[in-house]
Design an enzyme around this catalytic site. Structure first.
Site, PDB file in Angstrom:
ATOM      1  N   HIS A  20       0.918  -1.205  -0.173  1.00  0.00           N
ATOM      2  CA  HIS A  20       0.019   0.096   0.222  1.00  0.00           C
ATOM      3  C   HIS A  20       0.942   1.191   0.200  1.00  0.00           C
ATOM      4  O   HIS A  20       1.669   1.428   0.845  1.00  0.00           O
ATOM      5  CB  HIS A  20      -0.951  -0.046   1.161  1.00  0.00           C
ATOM      6  CG  HIS A  20      -1.839   1.105   1.216  1.00  0.00           C
ATOM      7  ND1 HIS A  20      -2.663   1.465   2.385  1.00  0.00           N
ATOM      8  CD2 HIS A  20      -2.640   1.830   0.495  1.00  0.00           C
ATOM      9  CE1 HIS A  20      -3.447   2.454   2.185  1.00  0.00           C
ATOM     10  NE2 HIS A  20      -3.240   2.564   0.844  1.00  0.00           N
ATOM     11  N   ASP A  28       7.493   5.599 -20.958  1.00  0.00           N
ATOM     12  CA  ASP A  28       7.739   5.248 -22.317  1.00  0.00           C
ATOM     13  C   ASP A  28       9.351   5.220 -22.647  1.00  0.00           C
ATOM     14  O   ASP A  28       9.910   5.310 -21.672  1.00  0.00           O
ATOM     15  CB  ASP A  28       7.368   6.552 -23.224  1.00  0.00           C
ATOM     16  CG  ASP A  28       7.983   7.827 -22.743  1.00  0.00           C
ATOM     17  OD1 ASP A  28       8.904   7.771 -22.268  1.00  0.00           O
ATOM     18  OD2 ASP A  28       7.158   8.811 -22.873  1.00  0.00           O
ATOM     19  N   HIS A  96       6.215  18.137 -16.251  1.00  0.00           N
ATOM     20  CA  HIS A  96       7.114  16.906 -16.561  1.00  0.00           C
ATOM     21  C   HIS A  96       8.333  16.683 -15.659  1.00  0.00           C
ATOM     22  O   HIS A  96       8.579  15.790 -15.017  1.00  0.00           O
ATOM     23  CB  HIS A  96       7.356  16.773 -18.010  1.00  0.00           C
ATOM     24  CG  HIS A  96       8.354  15.541 -18.466  1.00  0.00           C
ATOM     25  ND1 HIS A  96       7.466  14.464 -18.488  1.00  0.00           N
ATOM     26  CD2 HIS A  96       9.528  15.560 -18.980  1.00  0.00           C
ATOM     27  CE1 HIS A  96       8.359  13.265 -18.689  1.00  0.00           C
ATOM     28  NE2 HIS A  96       9.716  13.942 -19.182  1.00  0.00           N
ATOM     29  N   TYR A 118       5.590  11.638 -23.443  1.00  0.00           N
ATOM     30  CA  TYR A 118       4.687  11.755 -22.504  1.00  0.00           C
ATOM     31  C   TYR A 118       3.916  10.748 -22.038  1.00  0.00           C
ATOM     32  O   TYR A 118       2.868  10.888 -21.263  1.00  0.00           O
ATOM     33  CB  TYR A 118       3.886  13.030 -22.308  1.00  0.00           C
ATOM     34  CG  TYR A 118       4.934  14.441 -22.590  1.00  0.00           C
ATOM     35  CD1 TYR A 118       5.905  14.934 -21.454  1.00  0.00           C
ATOM     36  CD2 TYR A 118       5.049  15.012 -23.690  1.00  0.00           C
ATOM     37  CE1 TYR A 118       6.626  15.809 -21.544  1.00  0.00           C
ATOM     38  CE2 TYR A 118       6.042  16.185 -24.125  1.00  0.00           C
ATOM     39  CZ  TYR A 118       6.734  16.632 -22.628  1.00  0.00           C
ATOM     40  OH  TYR A 118       7.642  17.405 -22.827  1.00  0.00           O
ATOM     41  N   ALA A 119       4.065   9.492 -22.511  1.00  0.00           N
ATOM     42  CA  ALA A 119       3.340   8.384 -22.122  1.00  0.00           C
ATOM     43  C   ALA A 119       3.732   7.567 -21.052  1.00  0.00           C
ATOM     44  O   ALA A 119       4.591   6.727 -20.913  1.00  0.00           O
ATOM     45  CB  ALA A 119       3.295   7.562 -23.636  1.00  0.00           C
ATOM     46  N   ASN A 120       3.807   8.424 -19.902  1.00  0.00           N
ATOM     47  CA  ASN A 120       4.347   8.117 -18.360  1.00  0.00           C
ATOM     48  C   ASN A 120       2.983   8.252 -17.462  1.00  0.00           C
ATOM     49  O   ASN A 120       2.328   9.333 -17.481  1.00  0.00           O
ATOM     50  CB  ASN A 120       5.574   8.819 -18.031  1.00  0.00           C
ATOM     51  CG  ASN A 120       6.366   8.948 -19.440  1.00  0.00           C
ATOM     52  OD1 ASN A 120       7.059   8.111 -19.751  1.00  0.00           O
ATOM     53  ND2 ASN A 120       6.518  10.293 -19.934  1.00  0.00           N
TER      54      ASN A 120
END
Length: 129
Positions: A20, A28, A96, A118-120
């Site tokens: 947890h 990316d 970012h 920016y595929a994060n």
């Protein structure tokens, strides 16, 4: 042998060790990976596996109580922004550079082959009870 779910042994074991509040960065191929977190690099070729494939596979196995992404995704990668909005109605957006700072505290980094910017997303693990 497992017959469904995540079959990659390193990734499956790393997920089982999460608790947890732990952070999981799904990123990316171009995201700088900080020193410290355990890294499972799934990147094979540009675009393979995709950010969407990996994210959906992880969400099928993890309890997630929060998610943070870079605000720049909105303009630079509308497809990724739409994916994130669909999966996380309460998505937190930060610059970012801030996402990179937060990523240093992740327990696990899962690198995809995604070749769009920016595929994060930084996931915060929840608890199933």
């Amino acid at each position: 042998m497992k017959k469904h779910g995540i079959l990659n042994r390193q990734l499956s074991g790393a997920l089982a060790a999460l608790g947890h509040g732990d952070g999981v960065l799904v990123c990316d191929a171009g995201m700088p990976i900080p020193d410290g977190p355990r890294v499972v690099d799934l990147a094979f070729r540009a675009g393979v596996p995709s950010f969407a494939e990996v994210l959906d596979g992880l969400l099928a196995e993890l309890v997630v109580e929060g998610a943070t992404a870079a605000a720049e995704v909105r303009d630079a990668n509308p497809a990724a922004a739409e994916l994130l909005d669909g999966r996380f109605p309460a998505l937190t957006l930060v610059p970012h550079e801030r996402l990179k700072e937060l990523s240093a505290g992740a327990r696990l980094v899962v690198r995809t082959g995604e070749a769009r910017p920016y595929a994060n997303v930084l996931l915060r693990c929840g608890v199933f009870f």
